[in-house]
Design a protein around this motif. Structure first.
Motif, mmCIF file in Angstrom:
data_model
loop_
_atom_site.group_PDB
_atom_site.id
_atom_site.type_symbol
_atom_site.label_atom_id
_atom_site.label_comp_id
_atom_site.label_asym_id
_atom_site.label_seq_id
_atom_site.Cartn_x
_atom_site.Cartn_y
_atom_site.Cartn_z
ATOM 1 N N ARG A 1 0.839 -1.192 0.000
ATOM 2 C CA ARG A 1 0.000 0.000 0.000
ATOM 3 C C ARG A 1 0.878 1.247 0.000
ATOM 4 O O ARG A 1 1.998 1.237 0.502
ATOM 5 N N TYR A 2 0.313 2.295 -0.543
ATOM 6 C CA TYR A 2 1.019 3.576 -0.611
ATOM 7 C C TYR A 2 0.374 4.519 0.394
ATOM 8 O O TYR A 2 -0.780 4.918 0.236
ATOM 9 N N ASP A 3 1.131 4.857 1.438
ATOM 10 C CA ASP A 3 0.635 5.809 2.436
ATOM 11 C C ASP A 3 0.742 7.208 1.857
ATOM 12 O O ASP A 3 1.840 7.776 1.786
ATOM 13 N N ALA A 4 -0.395 7.746 1.458
ATOM 14 C CA ALA A 4 -0.389 8.985 0.696
ATOM 15 C C ALA A 4 -0.671 10.222 1.525
ATOM 16 O O ALA A 4 -0.376 11.344 1.089
ATOM 17 N N ALA A 5 -1.234 10.074 2.721
ATOM 18 C CA ALA A 5 -1.551 11.245 3.547
ATOM 19 C C ALA A 5 -1.639 10.803 4.999
ATOM 20 O O ALA A 5 -1.933 9.639 5.302
ATOM 21 N N SER A 6 -1.387 11.731 5.891
ATOM 22 C CA SER A 6 -1.461 11.472 7.323
ATOM 23 C C SER A 6 -2.064 12.688 8.007
ATOM 24 O O SER A 6 -1.665 13.825 7.737
ATOM 25 N N ALA B 1 -3.891 7.660 5.635
ATOM 26 C CA ALA B 1 -4.756 7.288 4.517
ATOM 27 C C ALA B 1 -3.879 6.681 3.429
ATOM 28 O O ALA B 1 -2.830 7.238 3.101
ATOM 29 N N TYR B 2 -4.304 5.548 2.879
ATOM 30 C CA TYR B 2 -3.460 4.818 1.948
ATOM 31 C C TYR B 2 -4.285 4.291 0.780
ATOM 32 O O TYR B 2 -5.519 4.172 0.849
ATOM 33 N N VAL B 3 -3.577 3.966 -0.296
ATOM 34 C CA VAL B 3 -4.163 3.317 -1.467
ATOM 35 C C VAL B 3 -3.490 1.960 -1.619
ATOM 36 O O VAL B 3 -2.260 1.875 -1.667
ATOM 37 N N ASP B 4 -4.291 0.905 -1.687
ATOM 38 C CA ASP B 4 -3.768 -0.453 -1.770
ATOM 39 C C ASP B 4 -3.433 -0.770 -3.217
ATOM 40 O O ASP B 4 -4.298 -1.145 -4.014
ATOM 41 N N ALA C 1 -9.002 5.276 -1.703
ATOM 42 C CA ALA C 1 -8.143 5.345 -0.514
ATOM 43 C C ALA C 1 -8.929 4.932 0.724
ATOM 44 O O ALA C 1 -10.148 5.143 0.814
ATOM 45 N N ARG C 2 -8.212 4.344 1.651
ATOM 46 C CA ARG C 2 -8.814 3.895 2.905
ATOM 47 C C ARG C 2 -8.030 4.477 4.075
ATOM 48 O O ARG C 2 -6.886 4.918 3.924
ATOM 49 N N LEU C 3 -8.657 4.422 5.236
ATOM 50 C CA LEU C 3 -8.033 4.945 6.449
ATOM 51 C C LEU C 3 -7.432 3.814 7.258
ATOM 52 O O LEU C 3 -8.031 2.737 7.395
ATOM 53 N N GLY C 4 -6.243 4.047 7.798
ATOM 54 C CA GLY C 4 -5.642 3.099 8.709
ATOM 55 C C GLY C 4 -6.197 3.269 10.117
ATOM 56 O O GLY C 4 -7.070 4.104 10.385
ATOM 57 N N LYS C 5 -5.698 2.458 11.034
ATOM 58 C CA LYS C 5 -6.154 2.534 12.419
ATOM 59 C C LYS C 5 -5.538 3.757 13.105
ATOM 60 O O LYS C 5 -4.366 4.058 12.899
ATOM 61 N N GLU D 1 -11.352 15.190 5.082
ATOM 62 C CA GLU D 1 -11.070 14.971 3.660
ATOM 63 C C GLU D 1 -9.732 14.269 3.479
ATOM 64 O O GLU D 1 -9.039 14.471 2.483
ATOM 65 N N LEU D 2 -9.390 13.418 4.438
ATOM 66 C CA LEU D 2 -8.083 12.769 4.411
ATOM 67 C C LEU D 2 -7.974 11.783 3.246
ATOM 68 O O LEU D 2 -6.926 11.714 2.584
#
Length: 220
Positions: A66-71, A106-109, A134-138, A189-190
């Motif tokens: 996955r690509y962690d694209a935003a935090s 927030a990441y894209v798998d 994109a999905r949110l991590g824990k 809007e993460l």
């Protein structure tokens, strides 16, 4: 000649023993507070911390695709109050004011991309990619930026802490902080920012490889 008769010693009543023990405990607590306030005495009776933990063991390794694209950084104030049903707060009850700070990624798998999701023309000048949203991590609570502002406890709760393995536990407020941080991340809007950053990354990467036109879309 007269003989003296010894009288048997008087036994202390049970309630008097309880009062004496309680007075001793209060005296020791008061003495501890006084010793902590006096300069120089605190260092004399202070405690030292020794880290005797064993080495960390590697349990498993997972390949990340996955690509962690935003935090996002979040902060929440938790006000948790627990009351007894038939007792006043001074006797039984707790209230904790806790500031929780943490991050959510927030990441894209990219590992879920199939052959149909990536198309390239014959002369390798145009590429089209279809990605999952994109999905949110824990949420991850930051212990260095999280702290308890105030704690109010009833008398029975204070006595219970003396016999507890984890006095003044903050698990409940920490769980609430993580929950509220996760809810705030869902309302933010993460994920949209993560998709924008992923698009920019892929377009820049493929253009550096010679592609002139790069289109990135996300599943409806």
């Amino acid at each position: 000649m007269t003989t003296s008769v010894r009288r048997p010693p008087r036994r202390m009543p049970g309630w008097a023993k309880v009062l004496a023990a309680l007075a001793l405990v209060l005296a020791l607590l008061f003495a501890g507070i006084r010793l902590a306030v006096l300069p120089g005495i605190k260092d004399l009776f202070g405690t030292e911390s020794h880290d005797r933990s064993g080495p960390a063991l590697l349990k498993s390794i997972q390949d990340m695709s996955r690509y962690d694209a935003a935090s996002g950084n979040f902060q929440v104030v938790v006000d948790l109050e627990k009351d007894a049903k038939y007792l006043p707060d001074a006797i039984r009850g707790t209230r904790t004011l806790y500031v929780g700070a943490g991050t959510v990624d927030a990441y894209v798998d990219l590992g879920k991309l199939g052959e149909k999701d990536v198309t390239v023309n014959s002369d390798r000048t145009k590429a089209t990619l279809r990605l999952p949203h994109a999905r949110l991590g824990k949420p991850a609570l930051d212990p260095d930026r999280s702290y308890a502002v105030s704690k109010q406890r009833g008398l029975l709760d204070r006595i219970g802490d003396l016999f507890s393995d984890n006095p003044n536990g903050e698990q409940a407020v920490q769980k609430l902080a993580v929950k509220h941080i996760g809810e705030a991340a869902n309302d933010s809007e993460l994920t949209a920012r993560a998709e924008t950053n992923t698009t920019d990354m892929l377009q820049g990467l493929l253009r550096s490889l010679g592609f002139k036109e790069v289109r990135v879309s996300y599943d409806p």
